[in-house]
Design a protein around this motif. Structure first.
Motif, PDB file in Angstrom:
ATOM      1  N   GLU A   1    -118.318 -55.837  -4.269  1.00  0.00           N
ATOM      2  CA  GLU A   1    -116.850 -55.718  -4.263  1.00  0.00           C
ATOM      3  C   GLU A   1    -116.391 -54.572  -5.145  1.00  0.00           C
ATOM      4  O   GLU A   1    -115.533 -53.778  -4.751  1.00  0.00           O
ATOM      5  N   ALA A   2    -116.951 -54.466  -6.337  1.00  0.00           N
ATOM      6  CA  ALA A   2    -116.546 -53.403  -7.259  1.00  0.00           C
ATOM      7  C   ALA A   2    -116.928 -52.024  -6.707  1.00  0.00           C
ATOM      8  O   ALA A   2    -116.123 -51.091  -6.760  1.00  0.00           O
ATOM      9  N   GLY A   3    -118.127 -51.891  -6.158  1.00  0.00           N
ATOM     10  CA  GLY A   3    -118.534 -50.623  -5.565  1.00  0.00           C
ATOM     11  C   GLY A   3    -117.662 -50.246  -4.383  1.00  0.00           C
ATOM     12  O   GLY A   3    -117.276 -49.087  -4.212  1.00  0.00           O
ATOM     13  N   THR A   4    -117.322 -51.228  -3.579  1.00  0.00           N
ATOM     14  CA  THR A   4    -116.439 -50.991  -2.433  1.00  0.00           C
ATOM     15  C   THR A   4    -115.046 -50.609  -2.899  1.00  0.00           C
ATOM     16  O   THR A   4    -114.437 -49.670  -2.371  1.00  0.00           O
ATOM     17  N   GLY A   5    -114.527 -51.329  -3.895  1.00  0.00           N
ATOM     18  CA  GLY A   5    -113.193 -51.027  -4.421  1.00  0.00           C
ATOM     19  C   GLY A   5    -113.098 -49.606  -4.940  1.00  0.00           C
ATOM     20  O   GLY A   5    -112.116 -48.900  -4.674  1.00  0.00           O
ATOM     21  N   ALA A   6    -114.117 -49.167  -5.671  1.00  0.00           N
ATOM     22  CA  ALA A   6    -114.123 -47.794  -6.188  1.00  0.00           C
ATOM     23  C   ALA A   6    -114.144 -46.786  -5.044  1.00  0.00           C
ATOM     24  O   ALA A   6    -113.403 -45.803  -5.055  1.00  0.00           O
ATOM     25  N   GLU A   7    -114.975 -47.045  -4.056  1.00  0.00           N
ATOM     26  CA  GLU A   7    -115.093 -46.141  -2.903  1.00  0.00           C
ATOM     27  C   GLU A   7    -113.766 -46.043  -2.143  1.00  0.00           C
ATOM     28  O   GLU A   7    -113.307 -44.957  -1.801  1.00  0.00           O
ATOM     29  N   VAL A   8    -113.126 -47.176  -1.892  1.00  0.00           N
ATOM     30  CA  VAL A   8    -111.852 -47.185  -1.165  1.00  0.00           C
ATOM     31  C   VAL A   8    -110.781 -46.456  -1.970  1.00  0.00           C
ATOM     32  O   VAL A   8    -110.032 -45.634  -1.425  1.00  0.00           O
ATOM     33  N   CYS A   9    -110.706 -46.726  -3.273  1.00  0.00           N
ATOM     34  CA  CYS A   9    -109.703 -46.053  -4.114  1.00  0.00           C
ATOM     35  C   CYS A   9    -109.928 -44.546  -4.146  1.00  0.00           C
ATOM     36  O   CYS A   9    -108.975 -43.767  -4.082  1.00  0.00           O
ATOM     37  N   GLU A  10    -111.176 -44.130  -4.232  1.00  0.00           N
ATOM     38  CA  GLU A  10    -111.469 -42.691  -4.261  1.00  0.00           C
ATOM     39  C   GLU A  10    -111.063 -42.014  -2.960  1.00  0.00           C
ATOM     40  O   GLU A  10    -110.577 -40.894  -2.953  1.00  0.00           O
ATOM     41  N   ARG A  11    -111.265 -42.717  -1.862  1.00  0.00           N
ATOM     42  CA  ARG A  11    -110.963 -42.141  -0.554  1.00  0.00           C
ATOM     43  C   ARG A  11    -109.505 -42.301  -0.166  1.00  0.00           C
ATOM     44  O   ARG A  11    -109.031 -41.667   0.754  1.00  0.00           O
TER      45      ARG A  11
END
Length: 153
Positions: free
Chosen positions: A97-107
């Motif tokens: 979840e945290a890795g996905t959240g970071a990826e989505v926020c960056e994109r």
């Protein structure tokens, strides 16, 4: 002239990686992270896959040791449980979840070039760091390591 309109519905599904690791429920992840429908199912899936690749690579030696000990899945590894689910499973999902959240926020910055979109992207920046921290903490907790390393120089 057509305009992009994000619908309020999204496709549900699961992401499965190596059979050792638990499946990731995309609807549950979307709800946990409060990801709005403007993030398409395809984009969310791509972010989850990227997070899973990174996490599974980082935990590959640990997984190999567990499989050598005879455990077929992460849920089979003995340990504490919360809500009848292994703490390791909870931590694995937290890291995804945290890795996905970071990826989505960056994109997310790609969505709008308007001032409003730029302001919203700037407001998300601290969340990216928070997600990266949460990812590191989940991995360290998973591996039974301390969260902080301090050395005197």
């Amino acid at each position: 002239m057509s305009a992009f309109v994000a619908s309020g519905t999204v496709d549900s599904g699961h992401i499965n990686t190596d059979p050792f690791w638990p499946s990731i429920d995309l609807d549950g992840l979307r709800a946990t992270l409060r990801i709005d429908p403007s993030v398409t199912p395809a984009r969310l899936e791509t972010a989850v896959i990227a997070a899973a690749i990174n996490l599974n690579n980082e935990l590959s030696e640990w997984r190999t040791a567990q499989q050598a000990a005879g455990y077929v899945t992460l849920a089979d590894v003995p340990g504490d449980r919360i809500k009848d689910v292994s703490v390791k499973v909870h931590l694995y999902r937290r890291a995804i979840e945290a890795g996905t959240g970071a990826e989505v926020c960056e994109r997310y910055r790609d969505y709008s070039v308007t001032n409003t979109g730029s302001d919203k992207a700037d407001a998300l920046t601290p969340n990216i760091d928070d997600y990266r921290r949460d990812l590191r903490w989940a991995v360290r907790d998973f591996l039974g390591r301390t969260r902080t390393t301090v050395e005197l120089i």
